[in-house]
Motif scaffolding. Structure first.
Motif, PDB file in Angstrom:
ATOM      1  N   THR A 191       1.812   8.565 -45.908  1.00  0.00           N
ATOM      2  CA  THR A 191       1.461   7.054 -45.596  1.00  0.00           C
ATOM      3  C   THR A 191       1.275   6.889 -44.243  1.00  0.00           C
ATOM      4  O   THR A 191       0.666   5.935 -43.846  1.00  0.00           O
ATOM      5  N   ARG A 192       1.776   7.790 -43.202  1.00  0.00           N
ATOM      6  CA  ARG A 192       1.594   7.601 -41.923  1.00  0.00           C
ATOM      7  C   ARG A 192       0.290   8.172 -41.353  1.00  0.00           C
ATOM      8  O   ARG A 192      -0.289   7.745 -40.503  1.00  0.00           O
ATOM      9  N   THR A 193      -0.592   9.001 -42.390  1.00  0.00           N
ATOM     10  CA  THR A 193      -1.897   9.423 -42.189  1.00  0.00           C
ATOM     11  C   THR A 193      -2.711   9.012 -42.980  1.00  0.00           C
ATOM     12  O   THR A 193      -3.918   8.333 -42.615  1.00  0.00           O
ATOM     13  N   ALA A 194      -2.424   8.499 -44.261  1.00  0.00           N
ATOM     14  CA  ALA A 194      -3.337   7.771 -45.262  1.00  0.00           C
ATOM     15  C   ALA A 194      -2.896   6.273 -45.014  1.00  0.00           C
ATOM     16  O   ALA A 194      -1.882   5.737 -45.577  1.00  0.00           O
ATOM     17  N   ARG A 195      -3.686   5.620 -43.969  1.00  0.00           N
ATOM     18  CA  ARG A 195      -3.388   4.176 -43.810  1.00  0.00           C
ATOM     19  C   ARG A 195      -4.626   3.463 -43.492  1.00  0.00           C
ATOM     20  O   ARG A 195      -5.821   4.108 -43.292  1.00  0.00           O
ATOM     21  N   PRO A 196      -4.720   2.147 -43.574  1.00  0.00           N
ATOM     22  CA  PRO A 196      -5.874   1.413 -43.129  1.00  0.00           C
ATOM     23  C   PRO A 196      -6.239   1.666 -41.807  1.00  0.00           C
ATOM     24  O   PRO A 196      -5.578   1.702 -40.995  1.00  0.00           O
TER      25      PRO A 196
END
Length: 416
Positions: A191-196
């Motif tokens: 989620t640090r890479t896949a984020r808005p």
């Protein structure tokens, strides 16, 4: 500790766990068809093996699948024997058994512990079978053939000390008593890479150039096929395009088949359903539909970040990483109301659910979200919060997987 990874397409589901174990000082080796020459990947030694050339032979069509798996199992066995004779003896074997490669490894290393990645046990009742009547083969033997696909699973059950499965839906397909050996722990979403990213821009030369200011509808499959609802999405397109004259539809996926039956020779599911709906769509509207094929991961993430509404449809089957990555990017999601989806997405809370077969409901729900930025924002924030709190790769999922490995090593070995 010496750890042997078995995966036809290594690293596959071990892409995070294997390098982490190597970084912690373990001697990690992967035996795989993926490479042709020995090498090193993130601290993991890669050992190639190859399949033998086989002449055609008569095999009952119901067991072609097992025949293929035994061929891979034998090839992997022979490569393992060479590794053993060269002095390598693993303490732990971590295997994805789906291609049969690990079925004879206990014969090579009877003292090693073995943990299986338990992706799916094929069930022959509804909704696992007969879910989509449109693609049913008219045969009373379908349940028999499905049961035979599990022969590989049953060969592995006595060999394994434990299993790990990414979702409850997948784990619960496995029968007792083996189900009790399976730990549910997802592979993890970074989620640090896949984020808005509100400033994101997706620009693919000659294809598309969009930002968050554009009305973008996204749809993603590894391969565009019925198992992932491509036909249902395509049948919604004519009405969606009419009702949303500013929308741009971005479709990601290959032309091959990952699951289910292949189309007639010389055709693809992609083209079959383009042909079905194209006559209902004007040239001007069709120009707003962009097939991007398979794209690099950085473009894939930008696609999710730029999406105003993301559509995800699936049979009751293995859940796609792409859905959860979309959730991590705060996408507003419209998804099929099927069991694997309900495990991570709640209607009205983290996304919207519609009946897989209800084209009208799909169109209405997508349009409703496109007209309601507050609802989109609320759903997106809640979806990301769930990913961060329960599925985050580094803080939650990898530590759980390490605990599973450590517990596995404490078990008395099951020598098959």
């Amino acid at each position: 500790m010496k750890i042997l990874f078995i995966h036809q397409n290594f690293p596959g589901q071990y892409k995070h766990l294997a390098p982490l174990l190597a970084a912690r000082g373990h001697d990690c080796v992967a035996l795989t068809l993926r490479v042709k020459e020995p090498g090193n990947w993130k601290g993991v030694r890669l050992v190639p093996y190859a399949l033998p050339n086989r002449t055609g032979q008569n095999v009952h069509p119901w067991i072609v699948d097992l025949d293929t798996k035994v061929t891979r199992g034998e090839a992997c066995y022979r490569a393992a024997c060479k590794m053993r004779d060269d002095g390598f003896t693993p303490d732990l074997i971590l295997a994805h058994p789906g291609w049969g490669e690990s079925m004879f490894l206990r014969d090579v290393w009877p003292e090693a512990r073995m943990g299986l990645y338990c992706e799916l046990y094929h069930l022959s009742d509804y909704p696992h079978l007969h879910f989509d009547p449109e693609f049913e083969m008219p045969s009373d033997t379908a349940p028999l053939r499905i049961r035979l696909k599990n022969l590989n699973n049953h060969i592995h059950f006595p060999l394994a000390d434990a299993g790990i499965s990414p979702t409850r839906f997948q784990a619960d397909t496995f029968p007792q008593p083996f189900r009790d050996k399976i730990t549910v722990s997802h592979d993890g979403i970074d989620t640090r890479t896949a984020r808005p990213d509100p400033e994101v821009r997706l620009s693919i030369e000659g294809q598309v150039d969009v930002t968050r200011e554009d009305e973008v509808i996204t749809f993603i499959n590894r391969n565009l096929e019925p198992y992932r609802g491509y036909h249902r999405f395509m049948r919604a397109l004519p009405e969606l395009l009419k009702r949303r004259p500013e929308a741009k539809v971005l479709i990601v996926g290959g032309d091959d088949v990952s699951y289910g039956a292949r189309p007639a020779k010389g055709t693809t599911w992609k083209q079959i359903f383009i042909d079905e709906v194209r006559g209902q769509i004007s040239d001007a509207d069709w120009a707003r539909v962009h097939y991007l094929g398979r794209i690099p991961y950085d473009q894939f993430l930008r696609l999710l970040q730029v999406s105003r509404v993301h559509v995800y449809l699936t049979y009751p089957f293995v859940l796609s990483w792409s859905l959860m990555e979309a959730m991590a990017c705060e996408a507003a999601i419209v998804a099929s109301d099927t069991a694997p989806v309900r495990e991570v997405l709640s209607d009205g809370e983290t996304g919207r659910l519609v009946d897989f077969f209800d084209t009208g409901a799909l169109v209405e729900t997508v349009c409703e979200l496109l007209d309601d930025p507050e609802q989109r924002a609320r759903l997106g924030r809640a979806a990301r919060a769930l990913m961060v709190e329960q599925y985050e790769l580094n803080d939650i999922c990898l530590p759980r997987q390490l605990e599973w490995v450590e517990a596995l090593m404490r078990m008395p070995t099951n020598q098959g």
